[in-house]
Design a protein around this motif. Structure first.
Motif, PDB file in Angstrom:
ATOM      1  N   GLN A 150      44.290  28.127  -8.080  1.00 25.92           N
ATOM      2  CA  GLN A 150      42.925  28.627  -7.997  1.00 25.92           C
ATOM      3  C   GLN A 150      42.707  29.712  -9.044  1.00 25.92           C
ATOM      4  O   GLN A 150      43.563  30.570  -9.270  1.00 25.92           O
ATOM      5  CB  GLN A 150      42.617  29.209  -6.614  1.00 25.92           C
ATOM      6  N   ARG A 151      41.562  29.642  -9.679  1.00 26.28           N
ATOM      7  CA  ARG A 151      41.064  30.700 -10.535  1.00 26.28           C
ATOM      8  C   ARG A 151      39.540  30.660 -10.430  1.00 26.28           C
ATOM      9  O   ARG A 151      38.996  29.706  -9.847  1.00 26.28           O
ATOM     10  CB  ARG A 151      41.555  30.513 -11.972  1.00 26.28           C
ATOM     11  N   PRO A 152      38.822  31.643 -10.938  1.00 27.38           N
ATOM     12  CA  PRO A 152      37.373  31.675 -10.702  1.00 27.38           C
ATOM     13  C   PRO A 152      36.610  30.421 -11.113  1.00 27.38           C
ATOM     14  O   PRO A 152      35.598  30.087 -10.498  1.00 27.38           O
ATOM     15  CB  PRO A 152      36.926  32.902 -11.511  1.00 27.38           C
ATOM     16  N   ASP A 153      37.076  29.729 -12.149  1.00 27.05           N
ATOM     17  CA  ASP A 153      36.332  28.555 -12.624  1.00 27.05           C
ATOM     18  C   ASP A 153      36.997  27.235 -12.269  1.00 27.05           C
ATOM     19  O   ASP A 153      36.520  26.178 -12.662  1.00 27.05           O
ATOM     20  CB  ASP A 153      36.149  28.630 -14.145  1.00 27.05           C
ATOM     21  N   ARG A 154      38.115  27.268 -11.508  1.00 28.76           N
ATOM     22  CA  ARG A 154      38.813  26.019 -11.198  1.00 28.76           C
ATOM     23  C   ARG A 154      39.526  26.115  -9.862  1.00 28.76           C
ATOM     24  O   ARG A 154      40.104  27.144  -9.528  1.00 28.76           O
ATOM     25  CB  ARG A 154      39.831  25.681 -12.294  1.00 28.76           C
ATOM     26  N   LEU A 155      39.470  25.028  -9.119  1.00 30.20           N
ATOM     27  CA  LEU A 155      40.161  24.952  -7.837  1.00 30.20           C
ATOM     28  C   LEU A 155      40.841  23.596  -7.739  1.00 30.20           C
ATOM     29  O   LEU A 155      40.210  22.555  -7.956  1.00 30.20           O
ATOM     30  CB  LEU A 155      39.169  25.135  -6.680  1.00 30.20           C
ATOM     31  N   ILE A 156      42.139  23.601  -7.408  1.00 27.11           N
ATOM     32  CA  ILE A 156      42.909  22.372  -7.231  1.00 27.11           C
ATOM     33  C   ILE A 156      43.540  22.412  -5.844  1.00 27.11           C
ATOM     34  O   ILE A 156      44.221  23.380  -5.494  1.00 27.11           O
ATOM     35  CB  ILE A 156      43.998  22.216  -8.304  1.00 27.11           C
ATOM     36  N   VAL A 157      43.286  21.362  -5.048  1.00 26.05           N
ATOM     37  CA  VAL A 157      43.814  21.334  -3.685  1.00 26.05           C
ATOM     38  C   VAL A 157      44.393  19.958  -3.376  1.00 26.05           C
ATOM     39  O   VAL A 157      44.099  18.973  -4.056  1.00 26.05           O
ATOM     40  CB  VAL A 157      42.713  21.652  -2.643  1.00 26.05           C
ATOM     41  N   GLN A 158      45.194  19.928  -2.318  1.00 25.65           N
ATOM     42  CA  GLN A 158      45.648  18.660  -1.753  1.00 25.65           C
ATOM     43  C   GLN A 158      45.160  18.587  -0.316  1.00 25.65           C
ATOM     44  O   GLN A 158      45.394  19.495   0.494  1.00 25.65           O
ATOM     45  CB  GLN A 158      47.168  18.540  -1.783  1.00 25.65           C
ATOM     46  N   LEU A 159      44.455  17.502   0.015  1.00 21.63           N
ATOM     47  CA  LEU A 159      43.949  17.306   1.365  1.00 21.63           C
ATOM     48  C   LEU A 159      45.083  16.819   2.280  1.00 21.63           C
ATOM     49  O   LEU A 159      46.107  16.312   1.798  1.00 21.63           O
ATOM     50  CB  LEU A 159      42.813  16.284   1.355  1.00 21.63           C
ATOM     51  N   PRO A 160      44.906  16.941   3.588  1.00 20.98           N
ATOM     52  CA  PRO A 160      45.940  16.459   4.508  1.00 20.98           C
ATOM     53  C   PRO A 160      46.275  14.980   4.324  1.00 20.98           C
ATOM     54  O   PRO A 160      47.396  14.553   4.620  1.00 20.98           O
ATOM     55  CB  PRO A 160      45.316  16.712   5.889  1.00 20.98           C
ATOM     56  N   ASP A 161      45.306  14.197   3.842  1.00 21.53           N
ATOM     57  CA  ASP A 161      45.568  12.770   3.634  1.00 21.53           C
ATOM     58  C   ASP A 161      46.299  12.487   2.323  1.00 21.53           C
ATOM     59  O   ASP A 161      46.571  11.332   1.989  1.00 21.53           O
ATOM     60  CB  ASP A 161      44.265  11.967   3.691  1.00 21.53           C
ATOM     61  N   GLY A 162      46.595  13.529   1.555  1.00 22.83           N
ATOM     62  CA  GLY A 162      47.342  13.359   0.307  1.00 22.83           C
ATOM     63  C   GLY A 162      46.493  13.322  -0.937  1.00 22.83           C
ATOM     64  O   GLY A 162      47.024  13.399  -2.054  1.00 22.83           O
ATOM     65  N   LEU A 163      45.178  13.175  -0.804  1.00 22.89           N
ATOM     66  CA  LEU A 163      44.301  13.167  -1.975  1.00 22.89           C
ATOM     67  C   LEU A 163      44.375  14.516  -2.683  1.00 22.89           C
ATOM     68  O   LEU A 163      44.315  15.570  -2.052  1.00 22.89           O
ATOM     69  CB  LEU A 163      42.854  12.903  -1.553  1.00 22.89           C
ATOM     70  N   VAL A 164      44.488  14.490  -4.002  1.00 19.03           N
ATOM     71  CA  VAL A 164      44.441  15.710  -4.817  1.00 19.03           C
ATOM     72  C   VAL A 164      43.064  15.809  -5.449  1.00 19.03           C
ATOM     73  O   VAL A 164      42.573  14.847  -6.045  1.00 19.03           O
ATOM     74  CB  VAL A 164      45.540  15.711  -5.894  1.00 19.03           C
ATOM     75  N   VAL A 165      42.420  16.972  -5.297  1.00 17.98           N
ATOM     76  CA  VAL A 165      41.076  17.211  -5.814  1.00 17.98           C
ATOM     77  C   VAL A 165      41.149  18.329  -6.848  1.00 17.98           C
ATOM     78  O   VAL A 165      41.707  19.396  -6.582  1.00 17.98           O
ATOM     79  CB  VAL A 165      40.101  17.610  -4.686  1.00 17.98           C
ATOM     80  N   LEU A 166      40.584  18.067  -8.027  1.00 16.89           N
ATOM     81  CA  LEU A 166      40.527  19.058  -9.102  1.00 16.89           C
ATOM     82  C   LEU A 166      39.063  19.290  -9.448  1.00 16.89           C
ATOM     83  O   LEU A 166      38.354  18.344  -9.828  1.00 16.89           O
ATOM     84  CB  LEU A 166      41.287  18.575 -10.344  1.00 16.89           C
ATOM     85  N   ALA A 167      38.593  20.518  -9.312  1.00 13.81           N
ATOM     86  CA  ALA A 167      37.199  20.866  -9.598  1.00 13.81           C
ATOM     87  C   ALA A 167      37.164  21.963 -10.646  1.00 13.81           C
ATOM     88  O   ALA A 167      37.716  23.048 -10.442  1.00 13.81           O
ATOM     89  CB  ALA A 167      36.490  21.322  -8.331  1.00 13.81           C
TER      90      ALA A 167
END
Length: 955
Positions: free
Chosen positions: A38-55
Motif C-alpha cells: 500500500q502507498r497513497p496512489d496504489r493498493l494491492i490486496v489478495q482476497l480470501p478467494d485468492g484473487l489478487v487486485v491491483l489498483a
C-alpha cells in the motif's frame, strides 16, 4: 521489452509486514482481504478467494482501464491442446450472457459508458479489458467481474462465435506474420504444446462442443487463477472494496496440475519454409533461449539490442547498410514462465539474397565470438532498454498491462525497478559469453517465408505422436503452479515501494509565435520524467505532384540521415546513447518529426531535432541506403488483405489527379528515379516556419523551452518558395470495383462521399454518427454483420479519412465468397438506416459518451497531447481546441446526426477484394432501398477483435 523474472531477495520491511496483516474496509462493510502493498496512489490486496487486485491511481486524464487476466492460455489446455479452447472461450466470455445479464444487457451497459473493450488469448494467458471514463469505472468493474464468474455460454452464442472464428482462420491464411509464426513454432518447440497455434487446428476446432468449453471455463476461471487490475483517475481503496464485494460469493477452487515438458535441445540445424502472398522473402534465425528467472536473461537482452536494435546495431550497420543484403533486420530475446524462450533475428530481403543474408548474419555472430562487445555498445543498450520501458508507461491502459504482466510473470509489481538494477550489473564479458553459449549455428532453426500466389493451406497437427510429460524422468518436466498463492509468496519476498509518486504539476497549454512565424506550443507535465517534442508542417503526401507521389515521403525519411555537421551515424549515436527516440515521417497532410527523451536530455534532443528540420544534408550515400528500404515498403503495400483493399479504395476514390490516390510511401517508379538532389530541392521549395508548429510537452521549464526554440529554429525560412495549397477532392463515381486476390477471403470497403476536411464544423456530428454505426460491441455494423444469425465477418469497422482536404467516410469488413452478397446487403442497409432513421436518445447518449471518452483517452501521454495541439493549430482549429471539441460533441443532437448522414453519405464506391471474381448480379446494388425508420434494431453482437484496419484521420 520482454517480461522478465528478477531473482532478487530482500528483507521485507517490518512496517510492510505488519501492514500486510491489516484489512481495509469502509464503515459497515464486512470485507476481509490481505493487504500485500500500500502507498497513497496504489493498493494491492489478495482476497480470501485468492484473487489478487491491483489498483493504481494515475491522474493525467479522466479515464480508467479495467483488466482481468486469467492464467489459461493454450499451453495450459492439457488434453485440449491444439483445439483452440482458450481462444474460443475468450470470444464467449467477453460480453456473453451471464446468470445476471443477457448479452444484450451487457452490450447496452458497454454502450452507455462509452466503453472501448476487447480480449485476447496468448500461449499462457487470456486478457480482458474495458477502457472508459473514470466516472464509469464501477460499471466496468461490475461487467468484467460478472463475465469472469457467471458466464452461461448459451448455445446460440456458441454457434455464432464458432462461425466468426472460422472467419478468423481464413483471415490468418492471408496474414504473412501469422503464417510465419506457425511455421517457426512447429520447428522451435518440437516436443512442447507451445508449437500448436493458439487458435488451434481448424479440423480439431470444429469438434469442440459447448459442454467442453463450459467445463473448461468452470475449471480454469476461478479467482485464485486470476489477477484484477484497475488504473487511471480512480480511488484505489474504493476500487478494491468494490471488487472484494463483487467477488465475495466465489470461493477459491483447486486448479489442475499442469505438467509441461522441458524443451528438447535443437540437436542439429533445422530449416523450415512457409509460403504467403508477400512481395519479398522473410528470413528468421531462431535459437533456444532461457526460462524466466535465468540469470542469463539480462545479458541476452543486451546482446540482442547490440545485434539488431537501432540504426547503430551491428546487423543494421553491416548486413543492411554495408552489404545491402536486407531491407530490414532486428533481433530479440523472449523468455517465458513455462519454459525456454526464443532468441531470434528477423530480416526482409530479396529472393536472390536470402541465403547470402543468412551467411552474413552468421558471420557477424562469429565475429562477435572473437571480438566481443564494447563498453559503448553495452552502455547504449542499457540506456535504450531503460528509457523505452519508461516511455511505455504513460497511459492508464499501458500501466494496467504492465502491472498485470509483471505480477503474473514475476510476482513483482515493481519488477521494472528491479529489472533495471539487474540490467545495470551486466558486464561485457557476460554478454560475449551469452553469445557463445546460445547463438550456436549448429543448434539453430532457419525459417523462411517465401512469396507464393497460391493460398496457404490450413495447418494440420503434425503426424508425430505427442509426448506425454507424465512419463518423463524427474527433472525433465516443469510443474506449473497456477494458484495465485505462489505469486503472492514471491511478491512478499521482494521489497515493495511504499512511496507515492511525486505530486504532478500540469500547466495550461500556451503558444507563442517566434520571429520567423514558427508557432511554439508548450505544456509542463511532471507525472513522468519524459518530454515529447513534435514538429509538424502542412504538406505531406498532398504536397506531391499527381503522378509523382513518393517525393515527400522520401524527403522526410532523409531528414534524420545527416544534418548540419552531423552524419547519419552521429545523429543515431547521440540519440541512442541517451535512450531517446527520433523519427521523421510523412502523413497524408503533414511532414513531421517527433522525438521523445528523458527530461534531463530534452535540450540536447531538441538541438538535434532543430538541425534535422532546418539543415538536413541529403547525402547521396545515405540516399543509396534508404532507397532500397522505401522500394521494399512500396512493394509490400498489398501483403495483407486490409492494406490491399484500403489502397484499392484510395486509388478508385481519389483518381489519378489527386496524390491521396496513393499510399504515403508513393509509387515504386517514382522512388526508383529519385536522387538526393531531387529531395534537397523539394525540401528547399516546401519547408517554411509560417506553415509549421513545434510542440514541446512534458517535464520542462517553459521559459527555457521558449528561449531554446527561438535560438535553435531561427534559421528556418518564414515563407515557402512553393506555397502549400491542398487540392480539391472531386466527388467519386458510384461503382463497384473488383480486385482479384490470392487471399482466402473476401474483403470489402465501401467509401462514401462527399467527404469533409478536418476543420469542417460538421466533424463532431460525423464522429458521433460513426460511433453509432461502429462501436464494438453495440455499433450497428457490429450487430448486423456479427450478431444477427451466423457470424458473417470476423473484422468490421468504419471511420473517417480526412485531413486538410475532404476525404471520405467508409466501412470495411471481411467475409467469405458465399456470404459476400449477404454481408454487403446488411452493411448497405445499416447505412440506409442511419440516413432514414432519427436515432433515439439512448443511442445518441451512448455514442456521444464514447466519442468524448475516446477524446480523453487520446490525451493521456505527452506525445498524444503535443500531436493533438499541433494538428489542431495547423488545421485552423486552434491549439487549445480540445475543450471546444468536447463542447461541440456534447452539443450534437439526433437531428445533427441525421443531417450529416444525409449530407456526407450520398455516393458509395465499393472495392471488393476477392479470390473469385463475381458475376453480374452476384453482388447487391449500391443503391439499396431505404430501411424503414421504424425497423427494429438488429440483434446484439458478441465481442470480436477490432478490424485490422479501418479508415481514419491521418496526419
Amino acid at each position: 521489452m520482454p517480461m522478465r523474472h528478477v531473482v532478487v531477495r530482500r528483507v521485507v520491511l517490518v512496517m510492510l509486514g505488519l501492514l500486510a496483516m491489516a484489512p481495509i474496509a469502509r464503515a459497515g462493510d464486512k470485507l476481509e482481504y490481505r493487504v500485500l502493498s500500500q502507498r497513497p496512489d496504489r493498493l494491492i490486496v489478495q482476497l480470501p478467494d485468492g484473487l489478487v487486485v491491483l489498483a493504481q491511481q494515475i491522474k493525467t486524464a479522466p479515464v480508467a482501464s479495467v483488466h482481468c487476466w486469467v492464467k489459461t492460455g493454450s499451453v495450459y489446455e492439457g488434453k485440449y491442446n491444439g483445439m483452440g479452447l482458450s481462444h474460443f472461450l475468450e470470444h464467449l466470455v467477453s460480453g456473453g450472457t451471464t446468470s445476471h445479464r443477457k448479452e444484450s444487457e451487457n452490450n447496452a451497459i458497454l454502450g452507455k459508458i462509452g466503453a472501448e473493450t476487447n480480449a485476447s488469448t496468448s500461449l499462457d494467458n487470456v486478457r480482458y479489458y474495458i477502457n472508459t471514463s473514470s466516472e464509469h469505472v464501477s460499471e466496468a468493474i461490475d461487467l468484467i467481474s460478472d463475465w469472469m464468474n457467471n458466464c452461461q455460454i448459451v448455445p446460440e452464442e456458441y454457434a455464432r462465435e464458432r462461425d466468426v472464428i472460422l472467419r478468423e482462420f481464413a483471415m490468418g491464411r492471408g496474414e504473412p506474420q501469422r503464417i510465419f509464426w506457425k511455421v517457426t513454432s512447429l520447428a522451435a518447440y518440437p516436443n512442447h504444446p507451445a508449437r500448436h497455434p493458439t487458435i488451434g487446428y481448424v479440423d480439431e476446432y470444429m469438434t469442440v462442443t459447448r459442454d467442453q468449453i463450459y467445463d473448461f471455463y468452470k475449471r480454469m476461471y476461478v479467482p485464485n487463477n486470476m489477477v484484477f487490475v484497475v488504473t487511471g483517475d480512480i480511488d484505489p481503496v474504493a476500487v478494491v472494496n468494490q471488487v472484494a464485494t463483487l467477488w465475495k460469493p466465489y470461493p477459491a477452487k483447486g486448479l489442475p496440475g499442469v505438467v509441461l515438458p522441458v524443451l528438447d535441445p535443437i540437436a542439429e540445424p533445422k530449416e523450415v519454409t512457409g509460403y504467403a502472398d508477400v512481395d519479398r522473402p522473410r528470413l528468421r534465425l531462431v535459437w533456444q533461449g532461457v526460462r524466466q528467472g535465468n540469470t542469463d536473461e539480462y545479458a541476452l537482452d543486451i546482446l540482442t539490442s547490440v545485434l539488431g536494435d537501432g540504426e547503430l546495431s551491428r546487423l543494421n550497420k553491416t548486413v543492411r547498410d554495408a552489404d545491402g543484403l536486407v531491407t530490414s533486420i532486428d533481433a530479440y530475446n523472449y523468455s517465458e514462465p513455462w519454459g525456454k524462450g526464443l532468441i531470434g533475428i528477423d530480416a526482409t530481403c530479396e529472393s536472390d539474397t536470402i541465403d547470402k543474408a543468412k551467411e552474413a548474419i552468421l558471420a557477424q555472430i562469429s565475429r562477435l565470438y572473437v571480438e566481443g562487445v564494447t563498453e559503448e555498445e553495452v552502455a547504449r543498450a542499457k540506456r535504450k532498454v531503460v528509457a523505452g520501458a519508461t516511455y511505455e508507461s504513460q497511459t492508464a491502459f499501458a500501466a494496467a498491462e504492465r502491472l498485470a504482466s509483471d505480477f503474473i510473470n514475476t510476482g513483482d509489481p515493481d519488477y521494472l525497478d528491479h529489472y533495471v538494477e539487474q540490467l545495470q550489473q551486466v558486464t561485457i564479458e557476460q554478454v560475449t559469453a551469452a553469445a557463445k553459449k546460445y547463438l550456436d549455428p549448429q543448434h539453430m532453426v532457419t525459417a523462411k517465408l517465401l512469396p507464393q500466389k497460391n493460398v496457404q493451406p490450413e495447418l494440420s497437427r503434425p503426424k508425430e505422436a505427442e509426448p506425454d510429460p507424465r512419463l518423463a524422468k524427474k527433472g525433465e518436466v516443469y510443474l506449473m503452479d497456477l494458484d495465485n498463492q505462489a505469486l503472492v509468496k514471491e511478491m512478499m519476498s521482494e521489497s515493495q515501494s511504499t512511496a507515492a509518486a511525486p505530486a504532478t504539476v500540469i500547466t495550461p497549454v500556451k503558444m507563442v509565435r517566434l520571429p520567423n512565424g514558427l508557432r511554439l506550443i508548450v505544456q509542463k507535465n511532471t507525472r513522468l520524467p519524459i518530454v515529447s517534442m513534435q514538429w509538424y508542417q502542412l504538406g505531406g503526401l498532398m504536397a506531391d505532384a499527381p503522378g509523382h507521389e513518393g517525393v515527400a515521403n522520401a524527403m522526410c525519411d532523409m531528414l534524420t540521415q545527416g544534418a548540419g555537421d552531423m552524419s547519419a551515424d552521429d545523429i543515431a549515436r547521440k540519440i541512442e546513447d541517451l535512450g531517446a527516440q527520433l523519427n521523421s515521417e510523412c502523413g497524408n497532410s503533414t511532414f513531421y518529426v517527433s522525438a521523445q527523451s528523458l527530461s534531463k536530455d530534452w535540450p540536447t534532443v531538441l538541438s538535434i531535432m532543430s538541425q534535422i528540420v532546418t539543415h538536413p544534408t541529403f547525402d547521396e550515400g545515405e540516399w543509396a541506403k534508404i532507397k532500397p528500404r522505401l522500394l521494399a515498403e512500396a512493394g509490400s503495400l498489398n501483403d495483407t488483405w486490409y492494406q490491399q483493399v484500403r489502397n484499392s479504395v484510395r486509388a478508385a476514390y481519389f483518381g489519378p489527379d489527386n496524390p491521396w490516390s496513393q499510399a504515403t510511401v508513393g509509387r515504386t517508379g517514382v522512388i526508383e528515379k529519385l536522387s538526393a538532389g531531387d529531395l534537397k530541392a523539394f525540401y528547399a521549395d516546401h519547408i517554411a516556419a509560417s506553415d509549421s508548429v513545434l510542440a514541446v510537452f512534458g517535464d520542462v521549464d517553459e521559459a527555457q523551452v521558449i528561449a531554446e526554440a527561438t535560438k535553435l529554429f531561427a534559421d528556418m525560412p518564414g515563407k515557402a518558395k512553393v506555397p502549400f495549397k491542398p487540392l480539391d477532392t472531386k466527388q467519386a463515381e458510384s461503382k463497384i470495383v473488383q480486385v482479384t486476390s490470392t487471399k482466402d477471403l473476401v474483403a470489402v470497403q465501401i467509401a462514401y462521399g462527399p467527404g469533409m476536411a478536418r476543420q469542417n464544423p460538421d466533424y463532431a456530428a460525423l464522429q458521433v454518427m460513426n460511433q453509432v454505426m461502429s462501436s464494438f460491441p453495440v455499433g450497428w455494423f457490429d450487430q448486423a454483420l456479427r450478431g444477427e444469425g451466423p457470424g458473417l465477418v470476423y473484422a468490421v469497422g468504419s471511420g473517417i479519412m480526412t485531413g486538410v482536404a475532404p476525404g471520405y467516410w467508409a466501412v470495411m469488413f471481411n467475409t467469405k465468397v458465399p456470404t459476400t452478397h449477404e454481408a454487403m446487403s446488411r452493411a448497405l442497409a445499416v447505412v440506409d438506416r442511419i440516413r432514414n432513421e432519427t436515432i433515439d436518445a439512448a443511442t445518441l447518449d451512448r455514442a456521444r459518451t464514447a466519442v468524448i471518452a475516446g477524446e480523453a483517452s487520446d490525451m493521456q501521454s505527452n506525445g498524444q497531447r503535443a500531436s493533438m495541439a499541433a494538428l489542431n493549430e495547423l488545421y485552423g482549429l486552434g491549439y487549445a481546441a480540445g475543450d471546444k471539441t468536447i463542447a461541440q460533441l456534447k452539443a450534437v443532437t439526433a437531428a445533427d446526426v441525421h443531417r450529416v448522414a444525409n449530407t456526407y453519405l450520398k455516393t458509395p464506391l465499393a472495392v471488393v477484394l476477392t479470390p473469385e471474381p463475381f458475376k453480374d448480379g452476384d453482388l447487391p446494388s449500391l443503391n439499396a432501398s431505404p430501411t424503414p425508420a421504424s425497423a427494429p434494431a438488429p440483434k446484439a453482437a458478441e465481442p470480436a477483435a477490432p478490424p485490422a484496419s479501418s479508415p481514419k484521420a491521418d496526419k
